[in-house]
Write a protein that holds these residues in place. Sequence first.
Motif, PDB file in Angstrom:
ATOM      1  N   LEU A  96       0.822  -1.214   0.000  1.00 50.65           N
ATOM      2  CA  LEU A  96       0.000   0.000   0.000  1.00 50.65           C
ATOM      3  C   LEU A  96       0.855   1.262   0.000  1.00 50.65           C
ATOM      4  N   LYS A  97       2.058   1.176   0.590  1.00 51.72           N
ATOM      5  CA  LYS A  97       2.923   2.356   0.656  1.00 51.72           C
ATOM      6  C   LYS A  97       3.294   2.880  -0.733  1.00 51.72           C
ATOM      7  N   SER A  98       3.425   1.979  -1.690  1.00 50.76           N
ATOM      8  CA  SER A  98       3.829   2.413  -3.032  1.00 50.76           C
ATOM      9  C   SER A  98       2.675   2.983  -3.842  1.00 50.76           C
ATOM     10  N   PHE A  99       1.468   2.897  -3.308  1.00 49.02           N
ATOM     11  CA  PHE A  99       0.300   3.423  -4.023  1.00 49.02           C
ATOM     12  C   PHE A  99      -0.317   4.633  -3.321  1.00 49.02           C
ATOM     13  N   PHE A 100      -0.256   4.664  -2.000  1.00 49.04           N
ATOM     14  CA  PHE A 100      -0.828   5.761  -1.238  1.00 49.04           C
ATOM     15  C   PHE A 100       0.309   6.474  -0.504  1.00 49.04           C
ATOM     16  N   SER A 101       0.961   7.376  -1.171  1.00 46.03           N
ATOM     17  CA  SER A 101       2.041   8.155  -0.581  1.00 46.03           C
ATOM     18  C   SER A 101       2.190   9.454  -1.363  1.00 46.03           C
ATOM     19  N   PRO A 102       2.798  10.477  -0.772  1.00 48.01           N
ATOM     20  CA  PRO A 102       2.982  11.742  -1.499  1.00 48.01           C
ATOM     21  C   PRO A 102       3.737  11.576  -2.806  1.00 48.01           C
ATOM     22  N   TYR A 109       6.124   9.573 -11.703  1.00 49.48           N
ATOM     23  CA  TYR A 109       6.147   8.456 -10.754  1.00 49.48           C
ATOM     24  C   TYR A 109       5.676   7.183 -11.452  1.00 49.48           C
ATOM     25  N   THR A 110       6.384   6.095 -11.205  1.00 49.37           N
ATOM     26  CA  THR A 110       5.998   4.794 -11.761  1.00 49.37           C
ATOM     27  C   THR A 110       5.820   3.801 -10.625  1.00 49.37           C
ATOM     28  N   TYR A 111       4.968   2.799 -10.854  1.00 50.18           N
ATOM     29  CA  TYR A 111       4.672   1.809  -9.828  1.00 50.18           C
ATOM     30  C   TYR A 111       5.660   0.645  -9.820  1.00 50.18           C
ATOM     31  N   SER A 112       6.557   0.607 -10.792  1.00 45.87           N
ATOM     32  CA  SER A 112       7.582  -0.436 -10.834  1.00 45.87           C
ATOM     33  C   SER A 112       8.816   0.130 -11.506  1.00 45.87           C
ATOM     34  N   LYS A 113       9.954  -0.539 -11.320  1.00 44.18           N
ATOM     35  CA  LYS A 113      11.208  -0.037 -11.870  1.00 44.18           C
ATOM     36  C   LYS A 113      11.228  -0.054 -13.396  1.00 44.18           C
ATOM     37  N   PHE A 144       5.017  -6.612  -9.245  1.00 43.34           N
ATOM     38  CA  PHE A 144       4.552  -6.874  -7.883  1.00 43.34           C
ATOM     39  C   PHE A 144       5.695  -6.760  -6.870  1.00 43.34           C
ATOM     40  N   GLY A 145       6.886  -6.407  -7.362  1.00 39.92           N
ATOM     41  CA  GLY A 145       8.046  -6.348  -6.483  1.00 39.92           C
ATOM     42  C   GLY A 145       8.646  -7.708  -6.223  1.00 39.92           C
ATOM     43  N   MET A 146       8.291  -8.705  -7.041  1.00 41.58           N
ATOM     44  CA  MET A 146       8.725 -10.079  -6.810  1.00 41.58           C
ATOM     45  C   MET A 146       9.864 -10.456  -7.747  1.00 41.58           C
ATOM     46  N   HIS A 147      10.556 -11.542  -7.408  1.00 41.70           N
ATOM     47  CA  HIS A 147      11.674 -12.026  -8.217  1.00 41.70           C
ATOM     48  C   HIS A 147      11.136 -12.761  -9.435  1.00 41.70           C
ATOM     49  N   TYR A 472      11.678  -4.165   0.675  1.00 42.84           N
ATOM     50  CA  TYR A 472      12.133  -4.831  -0.549  1.00 42.84           C
ATOM     51  C   TYR A 472      11.911  -6.335  -0.443  1.00 42.84           C
ATOM     52  N   TRP A 473      12.254  -6.923   0.692  1.00 45.35           N
ATOM     53  CA  TRP A 473      12.122  -8.360   0.882  1.00 45.35           C
ATOM     54  C   TRP A 473      10.680  -8.751   1.186  1.00 45.35           C
TER      55      TRP A 473
END
Length: 486
Positions: A96-102, A109-113, A144-147, A472-473
């Motif tokens: 949620l931090k990566s979607f609801f933050s300043p 801003y992008t939701y993934s690298k 999704f931030g996954m490997h 990250y983990w």
Amino acid sequence: MIRWKPFSCAAYMVNLLWSNFKWFLFVRERKKFGPLGWNIRYEFNDSDRECALLNQSLYCHKGHIPWDALIYITGEITYGGRVTDAWDQRCLRTILKSFFSPATLEDGYTYSKSGIYFAPDSDSLTEYRNYIDDLPLIDDPEVFGMHENANLAFQRQETMTLICTILEVQPRSSAAGGGKSNDELVHELADTILAKIPEKLDMDAAVESLFLQDSNGRVNSLTTVLGQEVDRFNFLLRVLKTSLCTLQKAIAGQVVMSEEIEKIYNSFLNNQVPVHWSNAAYPSLKPLGSWVRDLTLRTAFVESWITRGQPKSFWISGLFFPQGFLTGALQNHARKYNLPIDELNFRFNVVPVYRDQTLVTEALKSLEPGKELDMDKELPSMEDGVLVHGMYMDACRWDDINMVIEDALSRVMNSVLPVVHFEPQQNYVPPSTFYEAPLYKTSARAGTLSTTGHSTNFVVTVMLPSNRPSDYWISKASALLCQLNE
């Protein structure tokens, strides 16, 4: 808290609405990766998203965004109200931090690298539709931030589901052309299993060193744990022997084949562990062949503990109830230093030595009584605590050079964690840079919710050093496992 500028209020609201929509898709789509996504598959639905949108409109209409309130309502109540697993709640809050933050309201801003997923800077519905149409049909785990290995886990999960379905509908026919019949195959398999498993584990054969008493006349707590483990294994062995003997008699026509015995018969044909056995055993997802090999290793480990005394490093994966073993280690420390046990917890020190229990078991077979294993000489002697091995890393690996956890290697699903020193400490507070890695008994991770608030599949939280932030983990669902599925 961010103040809206009058000319950009509409753009901010669009970004927030888009973040809410993408957040909804992310929490739903993670479940396709099985335990790597969520320990428990939650059925998030459209009503959750609509409720979150209403809350967002309610909290943001006055020209500013109360981020803390918005995150709490969305993450702990609207979506979090469905989440019953504590580790899933942690993952939910992190995502949620990566979607609801300043930062989500900043340009670019992008939701993934990869930069593929972002909020289009446009007021046109057509451009939004075009952007959505251009998105990949299959989402990469990176979003999704996954490997990347998460895709392999997903494909393996789908394959196993398909194979199990085929086996369930496959007709059973008698052998033709001189091959062995199903009855012969099952009977031979039962003979093989009976030959591999021991008759029983005998605490009466224990060495005297296990029963040495301290100044207050108390026996080592780990000896008590050993006795409990022996009772559990002996019960399991009796269940196996009774059912196997009954199965062989039923095949020979000497007794009536009951429904329970027939299920064991069918499980043997499918290389599956019978439910009757798994109900009396430790949690395991292994197929029948691997399960029997694992059982023989476990009983050999316990038997060597009985006849040779405490091992220098304990195989935590070979225990029925590893939580009891860890409590016993804390109790020994509390007695030794006269400390309250509720103020003790573990500090985890990784020892860069790898230990394979199969090799240990083979070496013990030819070792004379009273002699020390050559591989034990590689291990340091510890004044307090216990050395533990047998843990696997999921969605991460151990870096022996920098002594930290790192990203898993491509196509290497589960690497081995070296020996770990579980050192009891009073009121120990680990550094904030350490990652709280949950240790699970099996890769399923989910289990029955116990009175402690944790899953029965959960063992302990292992603090591991890391050069990356914990979030990250957490997004990768990095964890430790006591055993693999193979």
